[in-house]
Motif scaffolding. Structure first.
Motif, PDB file in Angstrom:
ATOM      1  N   PHE A   8       0.828  -1.212   0.000  1.00  0.00           N
ATOM      2  CA  PHE A   8       0.000   0.000   0.000  1.00  0.00           C
ATOM      3  C   PHE A   8       0.861   1.261   0.000  1.00  0.00           C
ATOM      4  CE2 PHE A   8      -2.310   3.424   2.096  1.00  0.00           C
ATOM      5  CZ  PHE A   8      -3.388   3.529   1.233  1.00  0.00           C
ATOM      6  N   LEU A   9       1.842   1.332   0.906  1.00  0.00           N
ATOM      7  CA  LEU A   9       2.661   2.546   1.003  1.00  0.00           C
ATOM      8  C   LEU A   9       3.563   2.724  -0.222  1.00  0.00           C
ATOM      9  CD1 LEU A   9       3.487   2.466   4.807  1.00  0.00           C
ATOM     10  CD2 LEU A   9       2.001   4.090   3.613  1.00  0.00           C
ATOM     11  N   THR A  10       4.035   1.639  -0.791  1.00  0.00           N
ATOM     12  CA  THR A  10       4.797   1.730  -2.039  1.00  0.00           C
ATOM     13  C   THR A  10       3.904   2.295  -3.135  1.00  0.00           C
ATOM     14  OG1 THR A  10       6.244  -0.100  -1.402  1.00  0.00           O
ATOM     15  CG2 THR A  10       6.123   0.425  -3.750  1.00  0.00           C
ATOM     16  N   GLY A  11       2.665   1.847  -3.178  1.00  0.00           N
ATOM     17  CA  GLY A  11       1.698   2.357  -4.144  1.00  0.00           C
ATOM     18  C   GLY A  11       1.372   3.831  -3.938  1.00  0.00           C
ATOM     19  N   GLN A  12       1.596   4.332  -2.717  1.00  0.00           N
ATOM     20  CA  GLN A  12       1.386   5.744  -2.415  1.00  0.00           C
ATOM     21  C   GLN A  12       2.618   6.587  -2.748  1.00  0.00           C
ATOM     22  OE1 GLN A  12      -1.621   7.179  -0.997  1.00  0.00           O
ATOM     23  NE2 GLN A  12      -2.288   5.229  -1.818  1.00  0.00           N
ATOM     24  N   GLY A  13       3.668   5.918  -3.246  1.00  0.00           N
ATOM     25  CA  GLY A  13       4.870   6.633  -3.660  1.00  0.00           C
ATOM     26  C   GLY A  13       5.990   6.669  -2.645  1.00  0.00           C
ATOM     27  N   TYR A  14       5.853   5.936  -1.559  1.00  0.00           N
ATOM     28  CA  TYR A  14       6.895   5.912  -0.541  1.00  0.00           C
ATOM     29  C   TYR A  14       7.891   4.794  -0.818  1.00  0.00           C
ATOM     30  CZ  TYR A  14       3.744   8.879   2.158  1.00  0.00           C
ATOM     31  OH  TYR A  14       2.930   9.899   2.574  1.00  0.00           O
ATOM     32  N   GLU A  15       9.145   5.025  -0.443  1.00  0.00           N
ATOM     33  CA  GLU A  15      10.133   3.958  -0.426  1.00  0.00           C
ATOM     34  C   GLU A  15       9.987   3.289   0.930  1.00  0.00           C
ATOM     35  OE1 GLU A  15      14.947   3.267  -0.692  1.00  0.00           O
ATOM     36  OE2 GLU A  15      14.125   5.239  -1.143  1.00  0.00           O
ATOM     37  N   VAL A  16       9.798   1.988   0.947  1.00  0.00           N
ATOM     38  CA  VAL A  16       9.437   1.269   2.174  1.00  0.00           C
ATOM     39  C   VAL A  16      10.471   0.197   2.493  1.00  0.00           C
ATOM     40  CG1 VAL A  16       7.680  -0.204   3.248  1.00  0.00           C
ATOM     41  CG2 VAL A  16       6.986   1.668   1.728  1.00  0.00           C
ATOM     42  N   ALA A  17      10.816   0.095   3.763  1.00  0.00           N
ATOM     43  CA  ALA A  17      11.619  -1.017   4.270  1.00  0.00           C
ATOM     44  C   ALA A  17      10.813  -1.640   5.395  1.00  0.00           C
ATOM     45  CB  ALA A  17      12.969  -0.534   4.786  1.00  0.00           C
ATOM     46  N   THR A  18      10.648  -2.941   5.365  1.00  0.00           N
ATOM     47  CA  THR A  18       9.901  -3.620   6.425  1.00  0.00           C
ATOM     48  C   THR A  18      10.822  -4.564   7.186  1.00  0.00           C
ATOM     49  OG1 THR A  18       9.172  -5.361   4.905  1.00  0.00           O
ATOM     50  CG2 THR A  18       7.692  -3.494   5.207  1.00  0.00           C
ATOM     51  N   VAL A  19      10.609  -4.618   8.484  1.00  0.00           N
ATOM     52  CA  VAL A  19      11.328  -5.535   9.357  1.00  0.00           C
ATOM     53  C   VAL A  19      10.330  -6.123  10.341  1.00  0.00           C
ATOM     54  CG1 VAL A  19      13.540  -4.329   9.121  1.00  0.00           C
ATOM     55  CG2 VAL A  19      11.986  -3.708  10.973  1.00  0.00           C
ATOM     56  N   ALA A  20      10.699  -7.227  10.965  1.00  0.00           N
ATOM     57  CA  ALA A  20       9.744  -7.943  11.807  1.00  0.00           C
ATOM     58  C   ALA A  20       9.917  -7.718  13.296  1.00  0.00           C
ATOM     59  CB  ALA A  20       9.836  -9.448  11.513  1.00  0.00           C
ATOM     60  N   PHE A  78       5.037   9.632  20.588  1.00  0.00           N
ATOM     61  CA  PHE A  78       4.572   9.100  19.312  1.00  0.00           C
ATOM     62  C   PHE A  78       3.893  10.207  18.523  1.00  0.00           C
ATOM     63  CE2 PHE A  78       4.759   5.211  21.845  1.00  0.00           C
ATOM     64  CZ  PHE A  78       5.476   4.398  20.987  1.00  0.00           C
ATOM     65  N   PHE A  79       4.126  10.224  17.211  1.00  0.00           N
ATOM     66  CA  PHE A  79       3.458  11.214  16.370  1.00  0.00           C
ATOM     67  C   PHE A  79       1.960  10.950  16.316  1.00  0.00           C
ATOM     68  CE2 PHE A  79       1.686  12.748  12.436  1.00  0.00           C
ATOM     69  CZ  PHE A  79       2.086  14.066  12.456  1.00  0.00           C
ATOM     70  N   GLY A  80       1.618   9.676  16.268  1.00  0.00           N
ATOM     71  CA  GLY A  80       0.213   9.293  16.202  1.00  0.00           C
ATOM     72  C   GLY A  80       0.033   7.836  16.553  1.00  0.00           C
ATOM     73  N   VAL A  81      -1.220   7.445  16.671  1.00  0.00           N
ATOM     74  CA  VAL A  81      -1.564   6.067  17.012  1.00  0.00           C
ATOM     75  C   VAL A  81      -2.620   5.582  16.027  1.00  0.00           C
ATOM     76  CG1 VAL A  81      -2.549   4.525  18.748  1.00  0.00           C
ATOM     77  CG2 VAL A  81      -1.113   6.436  19.455  1.00  0.00           C
ATOM     78  N   LEU A  82      -2.401   4.406  15.474  1.00  0.00           N
ATOM     79  CA  LEU A  82      -3.389   3.745  14.629  1.00  0.00           C
ATOM     80  C   LEU A  82      -3.863   2.509  15.379  1.00  0.00           C
ATOM     81  CD1 LEU A  82      -1.541   3.933  11.206  1.00  0.00           C
ATOM     82  CD2 LEU A  82      -3.590   5.208  11.863  1.00  0.00           C
ATOM     83  N   ARG A  83      -5.137   2.444  15.646  1.00  0.00           N
ATOM     84  CA  ARG A  83      -5.695   1.287  16.358  1.00  0.00           C
ATOM     85  C   ARG A  83      -6.238   0.289  15.333  1.00  0.00           C
ATOM     86  NH1 ARG A  83      -4.821   2.518  21.369  1.00  0.00           N
ATOM     87  NH2 ARG A  83      -5.295   4.569  22.175  1.00  0.00           N
ATOM     88  N   LYS A  84      -5.803  -0.960  15.475  1.00  0.00           N
ATOM     89  CA  LYS A  84      -6.264  -2.025  14.581  1.00  0.00           C
ATOM     90  C   LYS A  84      -7.698  -2.378  14.922  1.00  0.00           C
ATOM     91  CE  LYS A  84      -1.776  -4.340  14.656  1.00  0.00           C
ATOM     92  NZ  LYS A  84      -1.135  -5.578  15.099  1.00  0.00           N
ATOM     93  N   PRO A  85      -8.496  -2.696  13.947  1.00  0.00           N
ATOM     94  CA  PRO A  85      -8.207  -2.559  12.515  1.00  0.00           C
ATOM     95  C   PRO A  85      -8.330  -1.095  12.104  1.00  0.00           C
ATOM     96  CG  PRO A  85     -10.447  -3.345  12.785  1.00  0.00           C
ATOM     97  CD  PRO A  85      -9.837  -3.233  14.176  1.00  0.00           C
ATOM     98  N   PHE A  86      -7.469  -0.656  11.216  1.00  0.00           N
ATOM     99  CA  PHE A  86      -7.511   0.728  10.772  1.00  0.00           C
ATOM    100  C   PHE A  86      -7.754   0.779   9.266  1.00  0.00           C
ATOM    101  CE2 PHE A  86      -3.083  -0.627  11.111  1.00  0.00           C
ATOM    102  CZ  PHE A  86      -2.628  -0.429   9.812  1.00  0.00           C
ATOM    103  N   ASN A  87      -8.249   1.906   8.833  1.00  0.00           N
ATOM    104  CA  ASN A  87      -8.519   2.157   7.432  1.00  0.00           C
ATOM    105  C   ASN A  87      -7.206   2.564   6.764  1.00  0.00           C
ATOM    106  OD1 ASN A  87      -9.065   4.175   5.223  1.00  0.00           O
ATOM    107  ND2 ASN A  87     -11.157   3.456   5.579  1.00  0.00           N
ATOM    108  N   LEU A  88      -6.881   1.985   5.617  1.00  0.00           N
ATOM    109  CA  LEU A  88      -5.621   2.293   4.944  1.00  0.00           C
ATOM    110  C   LEU A  88      -5.534   3.760   4.524  1.00  0.00           C
ATOM    111  CD1 LEU A  88      -5.027  -0.897   2.767  1.00  0.00           C
ATOM    112  CD2 LEU A  88      -3.776  -0.175   4.816  1.00  0.00           C
ATOM    113  N   LEU A  89      -6.657   4.356   4.158  1.00  0.00           N
ATOM    114  CA  LEU A  89      -6.627   5.766   3.779  1.00  0.00           C
ATOM    115  C   LEU A  89      -6.329   6.652   4.984  1.00  0.00           C
ATOM    116  CD1 LEU A  89      -9.534   5.890   1.179  1.00  0.00           C
ATOM    117  CD2 LEU A  89      -7.069   5.720   0.775  1.00  0.00           C
ATOM    118  N   THR A  90      -6.848   6.280   6.142  1.00  0.00           N
ATOM    119  CA  THR A  90      -6.527   7.007   7.364  1.00  0.00           C
ATOM    120  C   THR A  90      -5.041   6.875   7.672  1.00  0.00           C
ATOM    121  OG1 THR A  90      -8.752   6.671   8.242  1.00  0.00           O
ATOM    122  CG2 THR A  90      -7.019   7.206   9.836  1.00  0.00           C
TER     123      THR A  90
END
Length: 107
Positions: A8-20, A78-90
């Motif tokens: 999703f974030l790559t599709g929004q134009g961001y360069e993304v690195a994911t780690v676990a 924290f800059f912000g908090v996303l509570r699961k489940p969250f909307n991808l547009l949010t």
């Protein structure tokens, strides 16, 4: 979840690195130099708050967004908090705001 966020974030134009894990976040930051960091509250090894604390102790001022599926009391930092489940547009709006904030804070 990581793969979905990456796509999703790559599709929004961001360069993304994911780690676990939280430790992998700390290892990746100096090399990747992110504009924003998303962390889950419950990651293997270090929690989201542990990662935030370690980043700040290291002098990293990048905005950090916390993701959690549990009812938590979030402390400052924290800059912000996303509570699961969250909307991808949010999520995209919060990420964009964090990136903009980080850019204006570092000027």
């Amino acid at each position: 979840m990581l793969e979905l966020l990456d796509i999703f974030l790559t599709g929004q134009g961001y360069e993304v690195a994911t780690v676990a894990t939280g430790a992998q976040v700390l290892d990746a930051v100096p090399t990747f130099q992110p504009d924003v960091i998303l962390v889950d509250m419950r990651m293997p090894g270090l929690s989201g708050t542990d990662v935030l604390d370690a980043l700040r102790r290291a002098g990293v001022t990048v905005p950090v967004i916390l993701i959690s599926g549990h009812q938590i009391t979030v402390r400052e930092g924290f800059f912000g908090v996303l509570r699961k489940p969250f909307n991808l547009l949010t999520m995209a709006e919060v990420v964009a705001a964090a990136v903009a904030h980080g850019r204006t804070s570092s000027v």
